[in-house]
Every structure is written in structure tokens, then in C-alpha cells.
Motif scaffolding. Structure first.
Motif, PDB file in Angstrom:
ATOM      1  N   UNK A  11      29.367 -29.884  10.668  1.00 21.59           N
ATOM      2  CA  UNK A  11      29.113 -30.295  12.049  1.00 21.59           C
ATOM      3  C   UNK A  11      28.214 -29.303  12.767  1.00 21.59           C
ATOM      4  N   UNK A  12      28.392 -28.012  12.471  1.00 20.65           N
ATOM      5  CA  UNK A  12      27.561 -26.993  13.106  1.00 20.65           C
ATOM      6  C   UNK A  12      26.114 -27.099  12.642  1.00 20.65           C
ATOM      7  N   UNK A  13      25.916 -27.364  11.364  1.00 20.93           N
ATOM      8  CA  UNK A  13      24.558 -27.473  10.820  1.00 20.93           C
ATOM      9  C   UNK A  13      23.846 -28.694  11.387  1.00 20.93           C
ATOM     10  N   UNK A  14      24.558 -29.799  11.487  1.00 26.76           N
ATOM     11  CA  UNK A  14      23.940 -31.048  11.912  1.00 26.76           C
ATOM     12  C   UNK A  14      23.891 -31.203  13.424  1.00 26.76           C
ATOM     13  N   UNK A  15      24.668 -30.382  14.120  1.00 27.18           N
ATOM     14  CA  UNK A  15      24.832 -30.571  15.562  1.00 27.18           C
ATOM     15  C   UNK A  15      23.562 -30.458  16.369  1.00 27.18           C
ATOM     16  N   UNK A  16      22.606 -29.644  15.921  1.00 29.29           N
ATOM     17  CA  UNK A  16      21.385 -29.411  16.693  1.00 29.29           C
ATOM     18  C   UNK A  16      20.574 -30.679  16.885  1.00 29.29           C
ATOM     19  N   UNK A  17      20.735 -31.662  15.992  1.00 29.82           N
ATOM     20  CA  UNK A  17      19.930 -32.880  16.056  1.00 29.82           C
ATOM     21  C   UNK A  17      20.743 -34.123  16.438  1.00 29.82           C
ATOM     22  N   UNK A  18      21.975 -33.912  16.873  1.00 28.74           N
ATOM     23  CA  UNK A  18      22.840 -35.053  17.131  1.00 28.74           C
ATOM     24  C   UNK A  18      22.387 -35.883  18.335  1.00 28.74           C
ATOM     25  N   UNK A  19      21.536 -35.297  19.205  1.00 27.19           N
ATOM     26  CA  UNK A  19      21.061 -36.064  20.350  1.00 27.19           C
ATOM     27  C   UNK A  19      20.167 -37.221  19.920  1.00 27.19           C
ATOM     28  N   UNK A  20      19.504 -37.054  18.807  1.00 26.95           N
ATOM     29  CA  UNK A  20      18.560 -38.058  18.328  1.00 26.95           C
ATOM     30  C   UNK A  20      19.335 -39.220  17.702  1.00 26.95           C
ATOM     31  N   UNK A  21      19.108 -40.426  18.204  1.00 30.35           N
ATOM     32  CA  UNK A  21      19.935 -41.583  17.845  1.00 30.35           C
ATOM     33  C   UNK A  21      19.925 -41.859  16.349  1.00 30.35           C
ATOM     34  N   UNK A  22      18.751 -41.817  15.740  1.00 33.77           N
ATOM     35  CA  UNK A  22      18.661 -42.119  14.304  1.00 33.77           C
ATOM     36  C   UNK A  22      19.457 -41.107  13.494  1.00 33.77           C
ATOM     37  N   UNK A  23      19.389 -39.847  13.877  1.00 28.61           N
ATOM     38  CA  UNK A  23      20.125 -38.802  13.170  1.00 28.61           C
ATOM     39  C   UNK A  23      21.631 -38.972  13.381  1.00 28.61           C
ATOM     40  N   UNK A  24      22.023 -39.274  14.613  1.00 25.10           N
ATOM     41  CA  UNK A  24      23.444 -39.475  14.909  1.00 25.10           C
ATOM     42  C   UNK A  24      24.021 -40.629  14.095  1.00 25.10           C
ATOM     43  N   UNK A  25      23.242 -41.703  13.940  1.00 27.02           N
ATOM     44  CA  UNK A  25      23.694 -42.833  13.121  1.00 27.02           C
ATOM     45  C   UNK A  25      23.874 -42.417  11.665  1.00 27.02           C
ATOM     46  N   UNK A  26      22.947 -41.605  11.169  1.00 25.11           N
ATOM     47  CA  UNK A  26      23.043 -41.140   9.782  1.00 25.11           C
ATOM     48  C   UNK A  26      24.299 -40.302   9.576  1.00 25.11           C
ATOM     49  N   UNK A  27      24.611 -39.444  10.543  1.00 26.00           N
ATOM     50  CA  UNK A  27      25.818 -38.614  10.449  1.00 26.00           C
ATOM     51  C   UNK A  27      27.060 -39.498  10.459  1.00 26.00           C
ATOM     52  N   UNK A  28      27.090 -40.471  11.349  1.00 21.48           N
ATOM     53  CA  UNK A  28      28.251 -41.355  11.450  1.00 21.48           C
ATOM     54  C   UNK A  28      28.485 -42.128  10.162  1.00 21.48           C
ATOM     55  N   UNK A  29      27.419 -42.414   9.433  1.00 18.58           N
ATOM     56  CA  UNK A  29      27.523 -43.157   8.175  1.00 18.58           C
ATOM     57  C   UNK A  29      27.690 -42.250   6.957  1.00 18.58           C
ATOM     58  N   UNK A  30      27.834 -40.944   7.197  1.00 15.87           N
ATOM     59  CA  UNK A  30      28.031 -40.015   6.092  1.00 15.87           C
ATOM     60  C   UNK A  30      26.759 -39.603   5.384  1.00 15.87           C
ATOM     61  N   UNK A  31      25.612 -39.791   6.028  1.00 14.39           N
ATOM     62  CA  UNK A  31      24.335 -39.452   5.406  1.00 14.39           C
ATOM     63  C   UNK A  31      23.623 -38.330   6.152  1.00 14.39           C
ATOM     64  N   UNK A  32      24.396 -37.544   6.871  1.00 19.33           N
ATOM     65  CA  UNK A  32      23.810 -36.488   7.679  1.00 19.33           C
ATOM     66  C   UNK A  32      23.075 -35.449   6.865  1.00 19.33           C
ATOM     67  N   UNK A  33      23.668 -35.021   5.743  1.00 19.84           N
ATOM     68  CA  UNK A  33      23.038 -33.981   4.936  1.00 19.84           C
ATOM     69  C   UNK A  33      21.744 -34.488   4.280  1.00 19.84           C
TER      70      UNK A  33
END
Length: 405
Positions: free
Chosen positions: A267-289
Motif C-alpha cells: 500500500x505504501x509503494x502504490x499509494x503515491x499514484x492512488x489519486x489517478x483513477x486508472x491506477x486506483x482501479x488496477x490496485x482494486x483489481x489486484x493488478x497494482x504491482x
């Protein structure tokens, strides 16, 4: 002076003999005695019992039909792979993986379900796990009555002895007695374990730690886990507690202290880009990394900085672990390895800087992108290790009573 518990000693000796046969079989009784440092009398008694229970088999070396051959054929012992079947499972935020293995830990069937698990109600998660176990058992051509034990691996803090999942990012409640829940549902003895402990045993039996009885494993997934193996056994805390490496405090004082997970957790690694909708969707679907890896390849500065900070923090933590335990090998696994060279170089450089010069050559760092089914296979190994210690009879394994810490 208090003497050793004879039941505990019998369990330890039994495990030692079975594990020696597993690792070195086919093997003679004399060789078992030499490798285990148990007396030949003890080895003979234990192997006789194991033969009676059908857990090991004999194999004759030499041709007993050849009358010209000198001496009697050697009687060698090996595990009976068909003696027992167990189920292992890895439960993650966005998928579940199940395997059925035989008594040697070899996979008979496996099932992967890409389904969002985290923060579902406990009953729903239990339903999904039950369905996955039943499907995997059917795929193996078996029924639940053929399964001796089930082990479920969770991320987070797990108290193995009591069966409680103390905390997990995929559960909405703390202190969930998941072992009792699944035992009641399946009518099969079910245990829980941390996923980091499971993958540690998987590497000890089949992977990068197969040649070692002492090693450390660091798992970098949604949670940061630690597995410590000493003399072939997992080191657990009170009540069989697992270690959540992410809770490790780092810093120069209370005003500057931060937990490792706050810098190196997913969560800390991915958090910097969570504002961006496309990135947030990827994280929610387990594809953040996967998305993070693409951003790093595209030279995204914020993601490069996050991956570098995380690598440095993990490198320092690993140096501290090596300073404490002095293992010959540290195996590092998990989804964070997909961040690539930026992360790995930062980790290795920080480790070399932080490790004391007196022990710099003690530990070998090994990185392994362990397949998901290997984590589930490790959970099956946890179940097998308990069966190796259990007393057996004509009705199968007798589960040892759970004791309070």
C-alpha cells in the motif's frame, strides 16, 4: 531438574525419522540412525510402527532371486505417498489457491480462483474457501473423507496453536477462529498458518532452502512476513504466533520512528499514484504491482522513488535480521520483486551498507519469484509436518490436544 516430556520426545523422534526418510529415502535403518543421531533401537521401534501404520514402505536392494549373489538384500525404507492426502490453501486479497498433495508433499491437483476476497464478511470468505477446497478435492478424484488434514495460509498475524487469525488485511475482524470455523464446515481437521511460514516450509522441502536446516525467509506481499527455520523447524512465538515483519519499527528516535510497512508495504509503494483513477482501479483489481512495473519502465519519478525507498527499507530490515540470527541464506519472495532492478538494487545496496563488516559474508541473499501454487503447497507441508509428529493407529492420526500458551 525437570525431565523432558516423553510424549514430546516421541513426537520429535517420530518427526525426525519420517523427515529423514522423506529427504533421503530409500534409506536403510542404519543410515537413518547415522543421519538423525538416534539410536538404532529407537529407529527400529519407530520404523516398525510406521510400517504397521502403512506410512512407509520397504524396498529390497539386490536381486533376491539370484542365488549366486552374496549376502542378503538390503532393506530400504521410503515414504508411502498414498498413505495420506492433505489440502493446502493460500488466501490472498484477490485470489485463492488450493492444492491437494500426497504424503510426500507432491501436488495431485491444484485450483486457482481469481476472486476478490478482502473485506468480505467472514461467512462469505469461509464459503469461498469451502467451495475451493471441495472443488480441488473432487479434481483430485477424491472425497473429503479421504483428506487427513487441511491447512489454510493467511497473510498477517496468525496464532497457529489456537487457530486464531489475530489480524489480516483480508479479514474485517480481528481474532477470528478460522480453524474452528472450517473444521466445523468440512468435518476435517483444519489448521491455520501465516502464508510466510507456509512458503518458508515450501522452500525448505522443495525450493531454495532444500539443502539447509537453518535459514530465513522474507515475504514481500500485501503484508511483510518473516519465516525463521532453525534445525529444520519453524520458529514460532508464544501460542505459535507468526511474525509480521511490517510491524518492525525503524528510525533514530520516537519522533522519527516509522513502521516498515509504512515505507515498504504494498500500500505504501502504490499509494503515491492512488489519486489517478486508472491506477486506483488496477490496485482494486489486484493488478497494482503490474501497473507499478509499467510506470517504472516509463520512468515515472514518483513510482521510482517509492520503489527505491521500499528497497532501502527492506535492505536495512534484512541486515537487522541477519545480525540477529546469522542465517546462511535469506530467501526473499513476494510481489514486490516485480518492481524490478530499481527495487532490487536499492535493497542490495542498503543491505551491504547496513550489515556489520564482521558478518558481511555470513548470509547469501536469494530472490525467488515463487509461483502461487508453491505457497499453497507450503500450507500443505504445514499440515504434513503435524501429521509426521502425530501418533497413528488403525483409525488414522490422533490429533494432539491444543494447549494454552
Amino acid at each position: 531438574m525437570k525431565t523432558a516430556d516423553p510424549e514430546l520426545m516421541r513426537a520429535i523422534n517420530r518427526f525426525t525419522v519420517l523427515d529423514t526418510i522423506r529427504r533421503h529415502g530409500p534409506i536403510s535403518r542404519v543410515e537413518i540412525s547415522e543421519r538423525s543421531q538416534l539410536s538404532t533401537t529407537t529407529v527400529s521401534a519407530i520404523t516398525g510402527s510406521l510400517l504397521d501404520d502403512g506410512l512407509i514402505l520397504t524396498r529390497h536392494e539386490g536381486d533376491i532371486r539370484n542365488a549366486a549373489a552374496r549376502g542378503r538384500p538390503r532393506v530400504m525404507l521410503e515414504l508411502n505417498p498414498d498413505a495420506v492426502r492433505v489440502v493446502g490453501a493460500k488466501i490472498a486479497a484477490h485470489h485463492m489457491v488450493f492444492v491437494v498433495t500426497n504424503f510426500c508433499g507432491e501436488v495431485i491437483s491444484q485450483l486457482s480462483l481469481p476472486i476478490r476476497v478482502n473485506r468480505q464478511p467472514i461467512a462469505v470468505i469461509a464459503d469461498l474457501i469451502e467451495d475451493g477446497i471441495r472443488r480441488c478435492v473432487v479434481d483430485a478424484g477424491l472425497a473429503l473423507d479421504d483428506i487427513a488434514s487441511v491447512c489454510i495460509g493467511f497473510p498477517g498475524v496468525v496464532e497457529h496453536r489456537s487457530g486464531l487469525v489475530r489480524s489480516s488485511p483480508i479479514l474485517s475482524e480481528p481474532d477470528v477462529d478460522f480453524a474452528a470455523e472450517m473444521t466445523n464446515r468440512l468435518h476435517v481437521a483444519t489448521i491455520v498458518e501465516s502464508d510466510s511460514h507456509a512458503i518458508t516450509l515450501a522452500h525448505h522441502w522443495f525450493g531454495k532452502g532444500r539443502d539447509l536446516d537453518d535459514m530465513v525467509l522474507v515475504s514481500l506481499e500485501q503484508t511483510l512476513g518473516l519465516g525463521v527455520l532453525h534445525r529444520g523447524q519453524l520458529f514460532r512465538g508464544a501460542g505459535g504466533l507468526s511474525h509480521n515483519l511490517g510491524d518492525l519499527m525503524m528510525g533514530n528516535g520516537l519522533s522519527e520512528t516509522v513502521r516498515l510497512a509504512a515505507v515498504a508495504g504494498e500500500n505504501a509503494i502504490l499509494g503515491a499514484n492512488m489519486q489517478e483513477t486508472r491506477f486506483a482501479d488496477a490496485v482494486r483489481l489486484g493488478r497494482g504491482m503490474t501497473m507499478a512495473q509499467a510506470l517504472i519502465a516509463g520512468e515515472d519519478n514518483s513510482m521510482i522513488m517509492a520503489a527505491t525507498r521500499a528497497g532501502e527499507a527492506v535492505g536495512i530490515a534484512v541486515a537487522n535480521i541477519v545480525t540477529l540470527f546469522g542465517p546462511p541464506r535469506v530467501i526473499i519472495v513476494g510481489s514486490s520483486l516485480s518492481l524490478g532492478e530499481i527495487f532490487l538494487h536499492a535493497l542490495a545496496d542498503a543491505y551491504r551498507t547496513a550489515i556489520p563488516s564482521s558478518i558481511r559474508e555470513i548470509a547469501e541473499l536469494v530472490f525467488d519469484a515463487s509461483a502461487e501454487e508453491m505457497w499453497a503447497q507450503g500450507a500443505a507441508v504445514v499440515a504434513l509436518c503435524e501429521l509426521y509428529e502425530s501418533p497413528w493407529g488403525t483409525t488414522g492420526p490422533a490429533p494432539a490436544p491444543r494447549t494454552q500458551a
